[in-house]
Design an enzyme around this catalytic site. Sequence first.
Site, PDB file in Angstrom:
ATOM      1  N   ALA A  99      -3.470  57.300  49.179  1.00  0.00           N
ATOM      2  CA  ALA A  99      -3.325  56.384  48.038  1.00  0.00           C
ATOM      3  C   ALA A  99      -2.229  55.367  48.324  1.00  0.00           C
ATOM      4  CB  ALA A  99      -3.017  57.152  46.759  1.00  0.00           C
ATOM      5  N   ASP A 100      -2.415  54.193  47.771  1.00  0.00           N
ATOM      6  CA  ASP A 100      -1.396  53.146  47.869  1.00  0.00           C
ATOM      7  C   ASP A 100      -1.453  52.309  46.598  1.00  0.00           C
ATOM      8  OD1 ASP A 100       0.664  51.686  49.373  1.00  0.00           O
ATOM      9  OD2 ASP A 100      -0.779  50.042  49.368  1.00  0.00           O
ATOM     10  N   THR A 101      -0.297  52.123  45.971  1.00  0.00           N
ATOM     11  CA  THR A 101      -0.219  51.365  44.724  1.00  0.00           C
ATOM     12  C   THR A 101       0.597  50.095  44.943  1.00  0.00           C
ATOM     13  OG1 THR A 101      -0.331  53.402  43.412  1.00  0.00           O
ATOM     14  CG2 THR A 101       0.506  51.434  42.311  1.00  0.00           C
ATOM     15  N   THR A 149      -4.275  50.467  42.526  1.00  0.00           N
ATOM     16  CA  THR A 149      -4.140  51.611  43.422  1.00  0.00           C
ATOM     17  C   THR A 149      -5.420  51.777  44.219  1.00  0.00           C
ATOM     18  OG1 THR A 149      -2.637  52.779  41.920  1.00  0.00           O
ATOM     19  CG2 THR A 149      -3.724  54.092  43.616  1.00  0.00           C
ATOM     20  N   GLY A 150      -5.268  51.804  45.535  1.00  0.00           N
ATOM     21  CA  GLY A 150      -6.377  52.139  46.405  1.00  0.00           C
ATOM     22  C   GLY A 150      -6.346  53.633  46.684  1.00  0.00           C
TER      23      GLY A 150
END
Length: 245
Positions: A99-101, A149-150
Amino acid sequence: MAPQHNAVLSTALKTPAIQKLTNKRVVLASASPRRKEILQTLGLAPEVVPSTFAENLPFSSFEDIHEYPVSTATQKAVEVYQRLLTDAPDDPPDLVIGADTVVFTHALPSTTIEMEMGVRQELLEKPSSKEDNMRMLMDLNGGVCEVVTGVSLVYPILSAPGYEIKSIDERTLVFFGDNPDYVLKAYADSEEGLDRAGGFAVQGRGNLLIRKIDGDFHNVVGFPGASFFKLLDILVEEEEDFLAI
């Protein structure tokens, strides 16, 4: 003999996706305590293995800026999956969650003149100092930003390269109130926002600055739990071999 794994907590809803995850090695490729807490609240306690990916993808290379956090999440998840597989081939992960935000400046409707002229939203990084945090808060004050978020899932398959990747992005709008300067300064001085993209923590004292949120609150905190579980449900329904290898 491979160790036993079970990331599913007794509090989890007994959905088909949760049943699939039972007794599986589920890994969160992130050191974020907020993501871990959100997943635990929803009934999942994954093993935490932070990614070593440098997170240095060039933002300017993405025509669609929303692909930026998705690509970073994918790189994180793949790095951890491959590392764990190499380190323990007899105990491979069944599912790695990356995850990346990120936070973007004012989300502009696609019908506005600015968007028609090709003006891009800007990426808001973590502030470098209290002064930088104050500048960011003043820019956001009375306006709106977009939190994206990815989330990428990596899991084993039989065909090359041996794993599959499925990704989503979740988008939430955060509306700031018209806060007086002394409130913004007090928040910047608290230093709570220094390690947060956009310079604020919605689940902390930064909530005092917010007027409303349009979308998933947990997404702003760092992980869109509802969309994550919906993606799992889709994979269980559409992919016969999902988590069966």
